[in-house]
Scaffold this motif. Structure first.
Motif, PDB file in Angstrom:
ATOM      1  N   PRO A  47      -2.859  -3.441   0.646  1.00 55.28           N
ATOM      2  CA  PRO A  47      -3.712  -2.720   1.598  1.00 55.28           C
ATOM      3  C   PRO A  47      -4.101  -3.573   2.807  1.00 55.28           C
ATOM      4  N   ALA A  48      -4.160  -4.888   2.652  1.00 56.55           N
ATOM      5  CA  ALA A  48      -4.462  -5.745   3.808  1.00 56.55           C
ATOM      6  C   ALA A  48      -3.358  -5.612   4.846  1.00 56.55           C
ATOM      7  N   GLN A  49      -2.119  -5.617   4.390  1.00 53.30           N
ATOM      8  CA  GLN A  49      -1.015  -5.472   5.340  1.00 53.30           C
ATOM      9  C   GLN A  49      -1.032  -4.090   5.991  1.00 53.30           C
ATOM     10  N   SER A  50      -1.334  -3.055   5.225  1.00 49.16           N
ATOM     11  CA  SER A  50      -1.423  -1.708   5.797  1.00 49.16           C
ATOM     12  C   SER A  50      -2.521  -1.646   6.848  1.00 49.16           C
ATOM     13  N   ALA A  51      -3.672  -2.234   6.546  1.00 45.94           N
ATOM     14  CA  ALA A  51      -4.789  -2.239   7.499  1.00 45.94           C
ATOM     15  C   ALA A  51      -4.414  -2.999   8.766  1.00 45.94           C
ATOM     16  N   LEU A  52      -3.760  -4.137   8.620  1.00 43.68           N
ATOM     17  CA  LEU A  52      -3.349  -4.914   9.788  1.00 43.68           C
ATOM     18  C   LEU A  52      -2.292  -4.166  10.602  1.00 43.68           C
ATOM     19  N   SER A  53      -1.397  -3.464   9.934  1.00 37.92           N
ATOM     20  CA  SER A  53      -0.363  -2.686  10.632  1.00 37.92           C
ATOM     21  C   SER A  53      -0.991  -1.593  11.494  1.00 37.92           C
ATOM     22  N   VAL A  54      -1.937  -0.869  10.922  1.00 39.43           N
ATOM     23  CA  VAL A  54      -2.595   0.213  11.653  1.00 39.43           C
ATOM     24  C   VAL A  54      -3.471  -0.353  12.776  1.00 39.43           C
ATOM     25  N   THR A  55      -4.123  -1.471  12.522  1.00 42.93           N
ATOM     26  CA  THR A  55      -4.928  -2.116  13.565  1.00 42.93           C
ATOM     27  C   THR A  55      -4.040  -2.542  14.732  1.00 42.93           C
ATOM     28  N   GLN A  77       3.817  -6.230  16.471  1.00 41.74           N
ATOM     29  CA  GLN A  77       3.815  -6.876  15.170  1.00 41.74           C
ATOM     30  C   GLN A  77       4.803  -6.132  14.300  1.00 41.74           C
ATOM     31  N   TYR A  78       5.418  -6.863  13.423  1.00 39.49           N
ATOM     32  CA  TYR A  78       6.387  -6.281  12.500  1.00 39.49           C
ATOM     33  C   TYR A  78       5.910  -6.583  11.087  1.00 39.49           C
ATOM     34  N   HIS A  79       5.762  -5.550  10.293  1.00 39.86           N
ATOM     35  CA  HIS A  79       5.280  -5.700   8.928  1.00 39.86           C
ATOM     36  C   HIS A  79       6.293  -5.073   7.987  1.00 39.86           C
ATOM     37  N   ILE A  80       6.477  -5.682   6.862  1.00 33.54           N
ATOM     38  CA  ILE A  80       7.328  -5.106   5.831  1.00 33.54           C
ATOM     39  C   ILE A  80       6.680  -5.373   4.481  1.00 33.54           C
ATOM     40  N   THR A  81       6.648  -4.359   3.667  1.00 32.85           N
ATOM     41  CA  THR A  81       6.104  -4.494   2.322  1.00 32.85           C
ATOM     42  C   THR A  81       7.258  -4.406   1.349  1.00 32.85           C
ATOM     43  N   ILE A  82       7.393  -5.406   0.528  1.00 34.10           N
ATOM     44  CA  ILE A  82       8.451  -5.418  -0.477  1.00 34.10           C
ATOM     45  C   ILE A  82       7.777  -5.299  -1.836  1.00 34.10           C
ATOM     46  N   ALA A  83       8.051  -4.197  -2.502  1.00 28.56           N
ATOM     47  CA  ALA A  83       7.497  -3.962  -3.834  1.00 28.56           C
ATOM     48  C   ALA A  83       8.400  -2.962  -4.545  1.00 28.56           C
ATOM     49  N   SER A  90       3.482   3.691  -0.115  1.00 31.03           N
ATOM     50  CA  SER A  90       3.231   4.825   0.796  1.00 31.03           C
ATOM     51  C   SER A  90       1.819   5.360   0.635  1.00 31.03           C
ATOM     52  N   THR A  91       1.327   5.395  -0.579  1.00 32.57           N
ATOM     53  CA  THR A  91      -0.028   5.874  -0.836  1.00 32.57           C
ATOM     54  C   THR A  91      -1.049   5.001  -0.117  1.00 32.57           C
ATOM     55  N   VAL A  92      -0.863   3.698  -0.202  1.00 32.10           N
ATOM     56  CA  VAL A  92      -1.773   2.756   0.457  1.00 32.10           C
ATOM     57  C   VAL A  92      -1.670   2.908   1.976  1.00 32.10           C
ATOM     58  N   ASP A  93      -0.451   2.989   2.504  1.00 31.89           N
ATOM     59  CA  ASP A  93      -0.283   3.179   3.949  1.00 31.89           C
ATOM     60  C   ASP A  93      -0.993   4.448   4.427  1.00 31.89           C
ATOM     61  N   ARG A  94      -0.837   5.529   3.668  1.00 27.88           N
ATOM     62  CA  ARG A  94      -1.447   6.807   4.067  1.00 27.88           C
ATOM     63  C   ARG A  94      -2.970   6.710   4.155  1.00 27.88           C
ATOM     64  N   GLN A  95      -3.583   5.902   3.306  1.00 30.82           N
ATOM     65  CA  GLN A  95      -5.039   5.739   3.353  1.00 30.82           C
ATOM     66  C   GLN A  95      -5.482   5.221   4.720  1.00 30.82           C
ATOM     67  N   PHE A 155       6.654   3.946  10.994  1.00 37.13           N
ATOM     68  CA  PHE A 155       6.250   3.766   9.610  1.00 37.13           C
ATOM     69  C   PHE A 155       7.251   4.532   8.757  1.00 37.13           C
ATOM     70  N   ASN A 156       7.985   3.812   7.935  1.00 37.06           N
ATOM     71  CA  ASN A 156       9.051   4.416   7.166  1.00 37.06           C
ATOM     72  C   ASN A 156       9.021   3.840   5.759  1.00 37.06           C
ATOM     73  N   ASP A 157       9.217   4.695   4.781  1.00 35.62           N
ATOM     74  CA  ASP A 157       9.188   4.214   3.401  1.00 35.62           C
ATOM     75  C   ASP A 157      10.580   4.080   2.775  1.00 35.62           C
ATOM     76  N   GLU A 158      11.596   4.071   3.617  1.00 37.93           N
ATOM     77  CA  GLU A 158      12.960   3.912   3.127  1.00 37.93           C
ATOM     78  C   GLU A 158      13.381   2.461   3.210  1.00 37.93           C
ATOM     79  N   GLY A 159      13.922   1.930   2.174  1.00 39.74           N
ATOM     80  CA  GLY A 159      14.434   0.566   2.177  1.00 39.74           C
ATOM     81  C   GLY A 159      15.849   0.529   2.722  1.00 39.74           C
ATOM     82  N   GLY A 160      16.311  -0.650   3.032  1.00 46.14           N
ATOM     83  CA  GLY A 160      17.696  -0.806   3.452  1.00 46.14           C
ATOM     84  C   GLY A 160      17.844  -0.835   4.855  1.00 46.14           C
TER      85      GLY A 160
END
Length: 160
Positions: A47-55, A77-83, A90-95, A155-160
């Motif tokens: 969620p920290a990365q999501s918050a920073l991305s939106v900020t 800024q470029y952010h990527i979440t690997i999990a 996606s749920t966290v990003d949507r928040q 903002f995209n939730d597709e990998g690759g």
């Protein structure tokens, strides 16, 4: 066959790293990041990365950087979440995207009203409806969006 990089679960490795993310430096973002972390039961880094991305998205249109040869650039800024799949990325990003989506609806409605006023006064003018968020697209589509927008967030939730 994919090569296995870790012998252990990556989350176990992350827990062994001392202070992997400077949570204390988030300032006013600490409370919402902590809340989303608790609600969705994810490590606070996500969620920290999501918050920073939106900020970053919300401020990039307002902060410009002057280059060495008098060129001006927006901040990026470029952010990527690997999990793993199902890790609630996606749920966290949507928040954190809720406020951006609300604002996007507001400016879309304002653009539609402006277009209606133009039609009522018999002017032939189509004001483009601005976007802030794009979720998918080709390079051509992304560049076309920049014609009517000074600032975009992909903002995209597709990998690759």
């Amino acid at each position: 066959m994919a090569e296995k990089i870790f012998d252990n679960d990556p989350m176990e490795i992350l827990e062994k790293i001392p202070n992997p993310f400077p949570f204390e430096n988030l300032g006013e973002l600490q409370k919402p990041v902590n809340a989303v972390s608790q609600i969705h039961k994810v490590h606070y880094e996500m969620p920290a990365q999501s918050a920073l991305s939106v900020t970053a998205l919300s401020s990039q249109k307002h902060i410009l950087i002057r280059g060495l040869v008098d060129q001006v650039y927006p901040t990026n800024q470029y952010h990527i979440t690997i999990a793993e799949s199902g890790a609630r990325k996606s749920t966290v990003d949507r928040q954190f995207m809720k406020a951006v989506e609300k604002y996007e609806i507001e400016i879309e409605e304002a653009a539609k009203k402006l277009n209606q006023l133009d039609e009522d006064s018999r002017k032939v003018a189509e004001n483009p409806i601005p976007s802030i968020i794009i979720e998918t697209g080709t390079w051509e589509g992304i560049f076309k969006e920049f014609i009517n927008n000074q600032s975009l967030g992909l903002f995209n939730d597709e990998g690759g």
